[in-house]
Design an enzyme around this catalytic site. Structure first.
Site: not given
Length: 324
Positions: A79, A92, A99, A103, A106, A144-145, A176, A198-199, A274, A317
């Site tokens: 996407e 974006c 990924c 997480c 996600c 993805g990372e 990111s 991303s914390l 979301h 995402c």
């Protein structure tokens, strides 16, 4: 590439202008390159531009594009989301199909890993959308990372910022990461683009509950590394903090976050969550988010609440690709 085909070096420059400045969709459209040269190029290469397989439009103007990709692991979907905001159009971008980071909050992470994108797949997201000519900014915050596919992300950044490519200022691009420390150091040494981390929770044990990467690369060590770099000039660092009701949104967490980031030139972006299936937490209320933001600002940490966009089209995402 041109020289490898026995062509003059200037042909490579001509091709770059056609691809990245004039954005042609075929090699035949490169009118100042000879027929013989185009025939040689076409024998081995194509431009790799593929149209989206689906486009979803939100009521707020956000557009989500779904692309089919081929990776060494097979066919998949990725996407890209175009987010309009006054005179800005931010894309974006995805860097992987799926990924590995898992997480829990996600949807992309829930899908597992389906392959790294090639630089052509990344750049296609910029070129094949309706708003290609009007894009002003990009954030590598899609599927993805990015630091798990850094070699291809770095090539894309080179094309986006090089004089022979898109010629964007690095200030228009943010990459990111959830904190892959070895590659983070390489990125900070090599690139001038902005950084977003991303914390989501300042406490090690709690962060590890939802983000397995915490066990390998603790957020305190990520922040310690970042402190060795200068963010007082044009390059910026921000920390993304998704707000989960009753999990990371109280005064205790705000104060721990202040201690973690104290003295660092940075920004914290609070993000509304979301909702996704089979996940125990909801997003924090607007009142709670505002109090959290104000507490950080009053203690010297610049903090804003990011506007939530495109929720009616699964803009977070992974949601649309997972549905497909």
């Amino acid at each position: 590439m041109a020289q490898s085909l026995g062509l003059k070096p200037f042909v490579g420059k001509q091709m770059a202008e056609w691809m990245y400045v004039k954005r042609v969709k075929s090699i035949d459209a490169m009118t100042n390159i000879s027929k013989e040269a185009k025939a040689k190029i076409s024998e081995k290469y194509d431009l790799g531009i593929t149209a989206p397989v689906h486009v979803a439009m939100s009521g707020d103007g956000t557009k989500k594009y779904l692309f089919g990709v081929e990776t060494p692991l097979g066919s998949s979907k990725i996407e890209a989301v175009m987010i309009p905001d006054d005179d800005r159009k931010t894309l974006c971008v995805s860097s992987q199909a799926g990924c590995k980071m898992s997480c829990r909050f996600c949807m992309t992470g829930r899908q597992g890993f389906h392959g790294n994108l090639q630089v052509s797949d990344i750049l296609n997201q910029f070129i094949a959308i309706d708003e290609a000519e009007g894009l002003t900014n990009a954030v590598f915050m899609g599927m993805g990372e990015p630091f798990d596919n850094y070699s291809q992300v770095a090539k894309a950044l080179e094309v986006l910022t090089a004089p022979w490519g898109f010629a964007w200022s690095p200030k228009r691009i943010t990459v990111s990461t959830i904190g892959v420390i070895p590659v983070l150091k390489q990125y900070l040494d090599e690139q001038k683009c902005h950084l977003a981390v991303s914390l989501h929770n300042p406490y090690d044990a709690e962060r590890a509950e939802l983000m397995p990467v915490q066990k390998a690369y603790p957020i305190s060590e990520v922040v310690d590394l970042i402190r060795h770099y200068d963010f007082s000039g044009q390059r910026r660092v921000s920390f993304e903090y998704t707000m989960f009701s009753g999990w990371n949104d109280d005064k205790k967490h705000a104060d721990a976050l202040i201690r973690l980031l104290k003295g660092l030139e940075c920004r914290v972006n609070l993000i509304r969550f979301h909702k996704i299936p089979d996940f125990p937490y909801d997003t924090s209320s607007d009142t709670v988010m505002a109090a959290f933001r104000d507490r950080l600002n009053h203690n010297g940490i610049t903090c804003t609440i990011r506007a939530s966009r495109g929720e009616d089209i699964y803009a977070a995402c992974g949601l649309l690709a997972g549905k497909e």
